[in-house]
Design a protein around this motif. Structure first.
Motif, PDB file in Angstrom:
ATOM      1  N   LEU A 193       0.837  -1.191   0.000  1.00  0.00           N
ATOM      2  CA  LEU A 193       0.000   0.000   0.000  1.00  0.00           C
ATOM      3  C   LEU A 193       0.877   1.247   0.000  1.00  0.00           C
ATOM      4  O   LEU A 193       1.912   1.293   0.672  1.00  0.00           O
ATOM      5  N   LEU A 194       0.422   2.274  -0.708  1.00  0.00           N
ATOM      6  CA  LEU A 194       1.130   3.547  -0.758  1.00  0.00           C
ATOM      7  C   LEU A 194       0.192   4.661  -0.309  1.00  0.00           C
ATOM      8  O   LEU A 194      -0.915   4.801  -0.838  1.00  0.00           O
ATOM      9  N   PHE A 195       0.640   5.436   0.677  1.00  0.00           N
ATOM     10  CA  PHE A 195      -0.073   6.643   1.084  1.00  0.00           C
ATOM     11  C   PHE A 195       0.677   7.852   0.545  1.00  0.00           C
ATOM     12  O   PHE A 195       1.899   7.960   0.726  1.00  0.00           O
ATOM     13  N   LEU A 196      -0.043   8.753  -0.110  1.00  0.00           N
ATOM     14  CA  LEU A 196       0.509  10.016  -0.578  1.00  0.00           C
ATOM     15  C   LEU A 196      -0.147  11.105   0.260  1.00  0.00           C
ATOM     16  O   LEU A 196      -1.315  11.450   0.051  1.00  0.00           O
ATOM     17  N   ASP A 230       2.756  -4.288   3.607  1.00  0.00           N
ATOM     18  CA  ASP A 230       3.968  -3.533   3.303  1.00  0.00           C
ATOM     19  C   ASP A 230       3.513  -2.127   2.949  1.00  0.00           C
ATOM     20  O   ASP A 230       2.932  -1.898   1.887  1.00  0.00           O
ATOM     21  N   VAL A 231       3.760  -1.174   3.852  1.00  0.00           N
ATOM     22  CA  VAL A 231       3.191   0.169   3.717  1.00  0.00           C
ATOM     23  C   VAL A 231       4.298   1.193   3.474  1.00  0.00           C
ATOM     24  O   VAL A 231       5.265   1.277   4.242  1.00  0.00           O
ATOM     25  N   VAL A 232       4.117   1.966   2.418  1.00  0.00           N
ATOM     26  CA  VAL A 232       5.004   3.093   2.118  1.00  0.00           C
ATOM     27  C   VAL A 232       4.203   4.376   2.304  1.00  0.00           C
ATOM     28  O   VAL A 232       3.081   4.493   1.804  1.00  0.00           O
ATOM     29  N   HIS A 233       4.769   5.326   3.037  1.00  0.00           N
ATOM     30  CA  HIS A 233       4.098   6.606   3.297  1.00  0.00           C
ATOM     31  C   HIS A 233       4.985   7.723   2.757  1.00  0.00           C
ATOM     32  O   HIS A 233       6.050   8.008   3.292  1.00  0.00           O
ATOM     33  N   ALA A 280       9.176   2.242  13.845  1.00  0.00           N
ATOM     34  CA  ALA A 280       9.002   1.107  14.751  1.00  0.00           C
ATOM     35  C   ALA A 280       7.751   0.305  14.434  1.00  0.00           C
ATOM     36  O   ALA A 280       7.660  -0.874  14.812  1.00  0.00           O
ATOM     37  N   ASP A 281       6.794   0.906  13.746  1.00  0.00           N
ATOM     38  CA  ASP A 281       5.568   0.195  13.366  1.00  0.00           C
ATOM     39  C   ASP A 281       5.710  -0.565  12.059  1.00  0.00           C
ATOM     40  O   ASP A 281       4.799  -1.282  11.660  1.00  0.00           O
ATOM     41  N   GLY A 282       6.848  -0.384  11.373  1.00  0.00           N
ATOM     42  CA  GLY A 282       7.078  -1.084  10.109  1.00  0.00           C
ATOM     43  C   GLY A 282       6.725  -0.288   8.876  1.00  0.00           C
ATOM     44  O   GLY A 282       6.810  -0.808   7.758  1.00  0.00           O
ATOM     45  N   VAL A 283       6.337   0.977   9.035  1.00  0.00           N
ATOM     46  CA  VAL A 283       5.979   1.831   7.894  1.00  0.00           C
ATOM     47  C   VAL A 283       7.246   2.465   7.322  1.00  0.00           C
ATOM     48  O   VAL A 283       8.069   3.017   8.067  1.00  0.00           O
ATOM     49  N   LEU A 284       7.403   2.393   6.011  1.00  0.00           N
ATOM     50  CA  LEU A 284       8.540   3.031   5.350  1.00  0.00           C
ATOM     51  C   LEU A 284       8.134   4.463   4.989  1.00  0.00           C
ATOM     52  O   LEU A 284       7.295   4.688   4.118  1.00  0.00           O
TER      53      LEU A 284
END
Length: 356
Positions: free
Chosen positions: A4-7, A33-36, A67-71
């Motif tokens: 998932l990608l957050f913009l 797998d989250v990318v922010h 620490a939560d695993g978000v890139l």
């Protein structure tokens, strides 16, 4: 694994947390797998002082997994978006990130460009504000023509988009209930103290705080946020500056009432204040200016006013509400980010099934 990608309009390295940060956190905790990626910090921002050296120093220049695993990615660019900055796809490639995702959720219109549509078969617009004119309005129209679904943070924000051809959902902001809950056994009634935590911009009503402080001379008012008052304030008002997010719960636990003194800025009509449920989770009653998204519920400890003529009475009722506000704590539990994320995931599945 779902990617998932957050913009997003805001990065998570300052004193504030916004909805995209919380959704990213919960989804990463569920194995995604989250990318922010948030609004780039441009050379123009730095030269003009819109981003101070102190603020810049806490923002990593390279992708960082929290620490939560978000890139988290806060790009550095020469020019600001949308003028001359690289496309989102290019910024991701520069960071070494695979540019294909199962879903993209964009809440920052300034991050829209033609490459976003190519990143996923499920692109969701998540407007958090009203954009009646200007660059963001123009870009929002382009977004609405291209996305597969819309998740608005309030009914007013959704109405402001006009007729839509895609599935929609209204999903208001929530609270990190576990973080803001008062410590076990802290059930003593609190002193007459009112607190506000948040932005101090033109949506904040300094005159209303001044009026309350003069009318309630025996009540302490604590205002936490980056900024200064445009006018002198009574001695029972304390301006404590920006409070780190980790320290906000402890501050709230010292107070009886949470303040939402919204100004008459018309953009306040679309707000879904995260602070409402954070106040509730911390055991506070709330006094707020009434908007389409904020209505009075005395049983829950939220008192509203419409103007100067009824603002003092609303605060007096909030101060009389049982403390801690147990009914508000229960309401916050129903609005946890975990429950909000359940609804978001269900909507994403429906949009992806529709697009398949």
């Amino acid at each position: 694994m779902t990617r998932l990608l957050f913009l997003s309009h805001s990065h998570p390295f300052g004193p504030f947390r916004v909805g995209s940060h919380h959704y990213a956190r919960v989804l990463a905790g569920r194995g995604a797998d989250v990318v922010h990626l948030s609004t780039p910090i441009s050379l123009a921002h730095r030269v003009t002082g819109r981003v101070s050296r102190a603020d810049l120093a806490v923002v990593p220049s390279r992708p960082r997994r929290d620490a939560d695993g978000v890139l988290n990615i806060v790009p550095r660019t020469a020019l600001p978006v949308p003028v001359g900055a690289p496309t989102v796809a290019r910024m991701l490639k520069r960071a070494g990130i695979d540019t294909r995702f199962d879903a993209v959720l964009i809440d920052q219109p300034l991050l829209w460009d033609s490459s976003v549509r190519s990143l996923s078969d499920a692109v969701i617009y998540r407007p958090t504000d009203l954009y009646p004119s200007g660059v963001k309005h123009r870009l929002q129209q382009q977004i609405l023509d291209a996305v597969d679904g819309v998740i608005a943070t309030s009914d007013e924000v959704l109405r402001g988009l006009g007729p839509l051809r895609v599935p929609t959902l209204v999903l208001s902001n929530g609270a990190d209930v576990a973080r803001f809950a008062a410590p076990a056994g802290a059930d003593a009634a609190r002193a007459a103290r009112c607190v506000y935590v948040g932005a101090l911009d033109d949506r904040f009503d300094w005159a209303r705080v001044d009026g309350w402080a003069r009318a309630f001379g025996d009540v302490e008012f604590v205002i936490a946020g980056p900024g200064r008052s445009p006018q002198p304030l009574p001695a029972n008002v304390s301006l404590v500056g920006a409070v780190p997010y980790a320290d906000v719960p402890a501050l709230l636990h010292t107070a009886r009432v949470g303040l939402l003194p919204l100004s008459d800025n018309p953009l306040n009509a679309g707000r879904s204040p995260m602070k409402l449920y954070e106040y509730f989770a911390a055991g506070l009653a709330v006094v707020a200016r009434e908007t389409p998204g904020i209505r009075g519920r005395s049983d829950l400890g939220i008192e509203v006013y419409t103007g100067d003529e009824d603002a003092d009475a609303a605060l007096e009722r909030a101060l009389r509400h049982p403390s801690p506000n147990v009914a508000g704590e229960r309401a916050a539990a129903d609005a946890s980010w975990e429950r909000k994320t359940d609804a978001l995931e269900e909507f994403l599945r429906a949009v992806r099934d529709r697009s398949a």
